[in-house]
Design a protein around this motif. Structure first.
Motif, PDB file in Angstrom:
ATOM      1  N   VAL A  39       0.838  -1.207   0.000  1.00  0.00           N
ATOM      2  CA  VAL A  39       0.000   0.000   0.000  1.00  0.00           C
ATOM      3  C   VAL A  39       0.870   1.253   0.000  1.00  0.00           C
ATOM      4  CG1 VAL A  39      -1.634   1.320   1.379  1.00  0.00           C
ATOM      5  CG2 VAL A  39      -1.975  -1.124   1.074  1.00  0.00           C
ATOM      6  N   VAL A  40       1.947   1.231   0.787  1.00  0.00           N
ATOM      7  CA  VAL A  40       2.838   2.399   0.852  1.00  0.00           C
ATOM      8  C   VAL A  40       3.467   2.683  -0.507  1.00  0.00           C
ATOM      9  CG1 VAL A  40       4.999   3.262   1.823  1.00  0.00           C
ATOM     10  CG2 VAL A  40       3.315   2.162   3.301  1.00  0.00           C
ATOM     11  N   VAL A  41       4.056   1.656  -1.112  1.00  0.00           N
ATOM     12  CA  VAL A  41       4.717   1.857  -2.408  1.00  0.00           C
ATOM     13  C   VAL A  41       3.686   2.181  -3.489  1.00  0.00           C
ATOM     14  CG1 VAL A  41       6.136   0.766  -4.171  1.00  0.00           C
ATOM     15  CG2 VAL A  41       6.627   0.374  -1.754  1.00  0.00           C
ATOM     16  N   ALA A  67       8.367   6.579   1.854  1.00  0.00           N
ATOM     17  CA  ALA A  67       8.181   5.198   1.404  1.00  0.00           C
ATOM     18  C   ALA A  67       9.474   4.402   1.578  1.00  0.00           C
ATOM     19  CB  ALA A  67       7.735   5.191  -0.061  1.00  0.00           C
ATOM     20  N   ALA A  68      10.607   5.014   1.248  1.00  0.00           N
ATOM     21  CA  ALA A  68      11.886   4.309   1.388  1.00  0.00           C
ATOM     22  C   ALA A  68      12.185   4.009   2.857  1.00  0.00           C
ATOM     23  CB  ALA A  68      13.002   5.163   0.784  1.00  0.00           C
ATOM     24  N   ILE A  69      11.886   4.955   3.737  1.00  0.00           N
ATOM     25  CA  ILE A  69      12.127   4.733   5.172  1.00  0.00           C
ATOM     26  C   ILE A  69      11.264   3.592   5.690  1.00  0.00           C
ATOM     27  CG2 ILE A  69      11.818   5.764   7.456  1.00  0.00           C
ATOM     28  CD1 ILE A  69      12.623   8.437   6.249  1.00  0.00           C
ATOM     29  N   LEU A  70       9.981   3.578   5.307  1.00  0.00           N
ATOM     30  CA  LEU A  70       9.084   2.524   5.778  1.00  0.00           C
ATOM     31  C   LEU A  70       9.507   1.159   5.241  1.00  0.00           C
ATOM     32  CD1 LEU A  70       5.636   4.357   5.472  1.00  0.00           C
ATOM     33  CD2 LEU A  70       6.890   3.796   7.557  1.00  0.00           C
ATOM     34  N   VAL A  71       9.890   1.097   3.971  1.00  0.00           N
ATOM     35  CA  VAL A  71      10.324  -0.180   3.405  1.00  0.00           C
ATOM     36  C   VAL A  71      11.607  -0.659   4.078  1.00  0.00           C
ATOM     37  CG1 VAL A  71      11.182  -1.294   1.315  1.00  0.00           C
ATOM     38  CG2 VAL A  71       9.188   0.187   1.193  1.00  0.00           C
ATOM     39  N   ALA A  72      12.572   0.248   4.256  1.00  0.00           N
ATOM     40  CA  ALA A  72      13.837  -0.136   4.883  1.00  0.00           C
ATOM     41  C   ALA A  72      13.641  -0.554   6.333  1.00  0.00           C
ATOM     42  CB  ALA A  72      14.817   1.038   4.805  1.00  0.00           C
ATOM     43  N   THR A  73      12.638   0.020   6.986  1.00  0.00           N
ATOM     44  CA  THR A  73      12.420  -0.293   8.401  1.00  0.00           C
ATOM     45  C   THR A  73      11.698  -1.619   8.593  1.00  0.00           C
ATOM     46  OG1 THR A  73      12.311   2.069   8.898  1.00  0.00           O
ATOM     47  CG2 THR A  73      11.412   0.561  10.554  1.00  0.00           C
ATOM     48  N   TYR A  74      10.658  -1.845   7.777  1.00  0.00           N
ATOM     49  CA  TYR A  74       9.786  -2.996   8.041  1.00  0.00           C
ATOM     50  C   TYR A  74      10.032  -4.191   7.118  1.00  0.00           C
ATOM     51  CZ  TYR A  74       7.234   0.174  11.037  1.00  0.00           C
ATOM     52  OH  TYR A  74       6.899   1.043  12.043  1.00  0.00           O
ATOM     53  N   ALA A  75      10.840  -4.010   6.060  1.00  0.00           N
ATOM     54  CA  ALA A  75      11.089  -5.148   5.164  1.00  0.00           C
ATOM     55  C   ALA A  75      12.189  -6.050   5.689  1.00  0.00           C
ATOM     56  CB  ALA A  75      11.455  -4.640   3.770  1.00  0.00           C
ATOM     57  N   THR A  76      12.959  -5.585   6.649  1.00  0.00           N
ATOM     58  CA  THR A  76      14.041  -6.395   7.195  1.00  0.00           C
ATOM     59  C   THR A  76      13.786  -6.663   8.668  1.00  0.00           C
ATOM     60  OG1 THR A  76      15.363  -4.476   7.845  1.00  0.00           O
ATOM     61  CG2 THR A  76      15.607  -5.260   5.582  1.00  0.00           C
ATOM     62  N   VAL A  86       9.685   5.050  14.127  1.00  0.00           N
ATOM     63  CA  VAL A  86       9.391   5.654  12.820  1.00  0.00           C
ATOM     64  C   VAL A  86       7.952   6.159  12.706  1.00  0.00           C
ATOM     65  CG1 VAL A  86       9.101   5.102  10.369  1.00  0.00           C
ATOM     66  CG2 VAL A  86      11.231   4.557  11.538  1.00  0.00           C
ATOM     67  N   PRO A  87       6.917   5.374  13.088  1.00  0.00           N
ATOM     68  CA  PRO A  87       5.540   5.894  12.947  1.00  0.00           C
ATOM     69  C   PRO A  87       5.322   7.198  13.712  1.00  0.00           C
ATOM     70  CG  PRO A  87       5.501   3.538  13.329  1.00  0.00           C
ATOM     71  CD  PRO A  87       6.908   3.964  13.559  1.00  0.00           C
ATOM     72  N   GLY A  88       5.777   7.237  14.967  1.00  0.00           N
ATOM     73  CA  GLY A  88       5.598   8.457  15.746  1.00  0.00           C
ATOM     74  C   GLY A  88       6.373   9.629  15.173  1.00  0.00           C
ATOM     75  N   THR A  89       7.578   9.340  14.685  1.00  0.00           N
ATOM     76  CA  THR A  89       8.387  10.423  14.108  1.00  0.00           C
ATOM     77  C   THR A  89       7.744  10.987  12.848  1.00  0.00           C
ATOM     78  OG1 THR A  89      10.386   9.351  14.966  1.00  0.00           O
ATOM     79  CG2 THR A  89      10.675  11.018  13.258  1.00  0.00           C
ATOM     80  N   LEU A  90       7.223  10.098  12.003  1.00  0.00           N
ATOM     81  CA  LEU A  90       6.571  10.570  10.783  1.00  0.00           C
ATOM     82  C   LEU A  90       5.314  11.370  11.100  1.00  0.00           C
ATOM     83  CD1 LEU A  90       6.930   7.469   8.428  1.00  0.00           C
ATOM     84  CD2 LEU A  90       8.240   9.591   8.396  1.00  0.00           C
ATOM     85  N   MET A  91       4.523  10.902  12.062  1.00  0.00           N
ATOM     86  CA  MET A  91       3.312  11.633  12.451  1.00  0.00           C
ATOM     87  C   MET A  91       3.678  12.995  13.054  1.00  0.00           C
ATOM     88  SD  MET A  91       0.717   9.895  11.562  1.00  0.00           S
ATOM     89  CE  MET A  91       0.345   8.227  11.009  1.00  0.00           C
ATOM     90  N   LEU A  92       4.744  13.024  13.852  1.00  0.00           N
ATOM     91  CA  LEU A  92       5.188  14.297  14.426  1.00  0.00           C
ATOM     92  C   LEU A  92       5.585  15.279  13.323  1.00  0.00           C
ATOM     93  CD1 LEU A  92       6.009  15.879  17.019  1.00  0.00           C
ATOM     94  CD2 LEU A  92       8.296  14.934  16.707  1.00  0.00           C
ATOM     95  N   ALA A  93       6.309  14.760  12.338  1.00  0.00           N
ATOM     96  CA  ALA A  93       6.730  15.639  11.245  1.00  0.00           C
ATOM     97  C   ALA A  93       5.553  16.112  10.414  1.00  0.00           C
ATOM     98  CB  ALA A  93       7.733  14.902  10.351  1.00  0.00           C
ATOM     99  N   LEU A  94       4.578  15.213  10.182  1.00  0.00           N
ATOM    100  CA  LEU A  94       3.455  15.541   9.309  1.00  0.00           C
ATOM    101  C   LEU A  94       2.454  16.470   9.976  1.00  0.00           C
ATOM    102  CD1 LEU A  94       1.936  15.069   6.646  1.00  0.00           C
ATOM    103  CD2 LEU A  94       0.886  13.059   7.690  1.00  0.00           C
ATOM    104  N   PHE A  95       2.116  16.214  11.239  1.00  0.00           N
ATOM    105  CA  PHE A  95       1.022  16.943  11.884  1.00  0.00           C
ATOM    106  C   PHE A  95       1.484  18.048  12.829  1.00  0.00           C
ATOM    107  CE2 PHE A  95      -0.898  12.731  10.965  1.00  0.00           C
ATOM    108  CZ  PHE A  95      -1.869  13.170  10.076  1.00  0.00           C
ATOM    109  N   VAL A  96       2.775  18.120  13.120  1.00  0.00           N
ATOM    110  CA  VAL A  96       3.252  19.169  14.021  1.00  0.00           C
ATOM    111  C   VAL A  96       4.303  20.057  13.330  1.00  0.00           C
ATOM    112  CG1 VAL A  96       4.388  19.658  16.218  1.00  0.00           C
ATOM    113  CG2 VAL A  96       2.792  17.746  16.051  1.00  0.00           C
TER     114      VAL A  96
END
Length: 536
Positions: A39-41, A67-76, A86-96
């Protein structure tokens, strides 16, 4: 002597025990991981063409980086801590972080009513509005459609030449496209388009202001503009824009309009300073919005007065709700009180009612003639008629709405304090109020102090309480901008969207100032609460 037998590990037939890692093994977990990353890609791939078409290179890069960060984090199976961070950091960057950065960027512009477009779009609209019909102007049957909101657009013209009823053109401010797909043509007029809503006469009339700004450019340096609700014509503009000289010339009078600054905006004006149009464009104004806050005497005076009341409002709201909630918590924490569950359920009822409903109800309670408060007390107070009584009404209402939260917090904190500490204090002679002051209250503050700081920050920006209860009023005829109960956030709202027109750029500057003030106050409060750490 019993024979000692040793077992050979190589011949041990007992199956080895395999330790599984929750969330990392098993087909369901693998399927969820593959589905999520797909879904991400897929989302990144789907959005890329539109972003490339709009030239949104920043968002294009950001989406693919995410997308690259999520793939690199969860594919391995590596970097286990990153899977949680990563999820909290991305949400912090997006919404704050991103909204703050966007607000700060906007604060250096004059963005608002009349300046929403860029300069080129504004020039096109000015030039397009000068299109005149000639005797041999081509005529079109016009159908107005939208793939968005029928009231606000964006709008698209579907045009059928009256001398060639089998041809269809799709026109927007970006240009003319021949033979669009998904069009239903009936008797020389477009009656339906896949993915679009056809506007009726009433909707066209309602959106006439926006439609009047649409001039469809053609390859012959002419424009197509609407003529009524069902026809359009192609004509040549009487205004010509010279990009090198940055001027607009009226070919009918040879008047040259140049760019001149008037206020915080730029317009095309003639030698006498007369504007060719009231349309301006978004421009960088530097620190002018911040200078206006500091130098405009009316704004500076209002800002200082409202800031003082804002601090008083937030402080009294926190102190009042905390003391009242703590009083109820201490009372109901006494085992001698019967029916504790019933009392606690009743006390949190105000917290269970949606805040906007409570505020609207309380606003009716303060009615001078028919309000509940004057009826019960026998008073004849015009609560919202004066600044002082209106402020008292705001504080009373906020106290009623906020104490259940403090009651719950204090109840939990009191029950978390070890009973043996109180017993030891009693044995040492510190019973009653002395025990509470020296043992219970300091330990309770260790738990609730961060929540008190957060509650102060919330009330400092409690827009809903002010806007729904008093609307910031009462106002005086001398100053209709700043009301008697306005706090900074409601004052900011009125500056941005008040009768003076939308001033998003200036409001953003005030927002940045408000953000800094709130941040500094919160930092000082958190610093002050560090002393409580010594209690443990």
């Amino acid at each position: 002597m019993a024979d000692l037998q040793t077992s050979d590990p190589s011949t041990d037939t007992e199956p080895r025990r395999r330790f599984t890692q929750p969330g990392r093994d098993g087909v369901p977990a693998l399927l969820v991981k593959v589905l999520f990353l797909g879904v991400v890609v897929g989302t990144a791939i789907a959005l890329s063409p539109a972003l490339v078409g709009n030239g949104s290179w920043f968002f294009l890069g950001a989406i693919w980086v995410v997308a690259a960060i999520l793939v690199a984090t969860y594919a391995t199976g590596r970097a286990l801590p990153a899977k949680y961070l990563v999820p909290g950091t991305l949400m912090l960057a997006l919404f704050v972080v991103y909204p703050i950065a966007l607000t700060a960027k906007t604060s250096f512009t004059n963005y608002g009513d009349g300046t929403r477009n860029d300069k080129q779009t504004t020039v096109d609209q000015i030039v397009g509005s000068s299109v005149t019909r000639s005797a041999d102007s081509p005529q079109y049957n016009l159908t107005v459609a939208t793939d968005g909101d029928p009231a606000s657009g964006p709008f698209t013209y579907f045009l059928v030449p009256q001398d060639d009823p089998e041809s269809v053109f799709e026109g927007t401010a970006d240009g003319l496209e021949e033979d669009p797909s998904g069009v239903t043509l009936d008797n020389g007029r477009v009656t339906a388009v896949d993915g679009y809503t056809i506007l009726n006469i009433k909707q066209i009339s309602a959106a006439s202001d926006a439609l009047d700004e649409i001039a469809v450019p053609t390859d012959d340096d002419t424009f197509i503009v609407r003529d009524g609700t069902s026809e359009a014509f192609e004509g040549a503009p009487t205004l010509v824009y010279d990009e090198d000289a940055d001027t607009i010339t009226d070919t009918t009078s040879d008047t040259v309009y140049t760019v001149a600054k008037q206020g915080d905006r730029e317009y095309f004006v003639d030698g006498d300073g007369t504007r060719i149009s009231d349309q301006s464009w978004t421009a960088n104004v530097g620190t002018r919005n911040y200078e206006r806050i500091a130098t405009d005497s009316q704004i500076r005076t209002d800002f200082a007065k409202i800031f003082v009341w804002n601090v008083v409002f937030a402080t009294l709201s926190v102190v009042g709700t905390f003391l009242l909630g703590l009083l109820f918590a201490i009372t109901l924490n006494d085992p001698r009180v019967r029916g504790q569950k019933i009392y606690r359920a009743l006390l949190i009822l105000p917290y269970a009612i949606p805040g906007f409903i409570s505020l609207l109800l309380w606003s009716s309670f303060y009615n001078r003639d028919f309000g509940l408060i004057n009826d019960l007390t026998g008073l004849d107070v015009n609560w919202f008629g004066g600044a002082t009584t209106a402020k008292i009404a705001v504080l009373i209402t906020n106290l009623w709405m906020g104490f259940p939260y403090m009651f719950l917090v204090s109840t939990g904190a009191l029950q978390a304090i070890p009973e043996d500490l109180r017993e030891a204090a009693t044995i040492d002679g510190a019973g009653g109020f002395a025990g509470f002051r020296r043992i219970t209250f300091p330990l309770l503050l260790v738990t609730v102090a961060p929540l008190l700081v957060a509650t102060f920050a919330f009330n400092f920006n409690n827009f809903g309480a002010i806007y729904l209860l008093t609307g910031g009023g009462p106002f005086t005829p001398e100053n209709p901008t700043a009301g008697g109960t306005d706090i900074l956030i409601s004052y900011l709202y009125r500056l941005a969207f008040g009768a003076g027109g939308v001033q998003i750029g200036f409001a953003s500057a005030v927002s940045v100032v408000l953000f800094v003030i709130t941040g500094v106050m919160a930092a000082l409060q958190f610093r002050a609460t560090r002393s409580l750490e010594d209690v443990n």
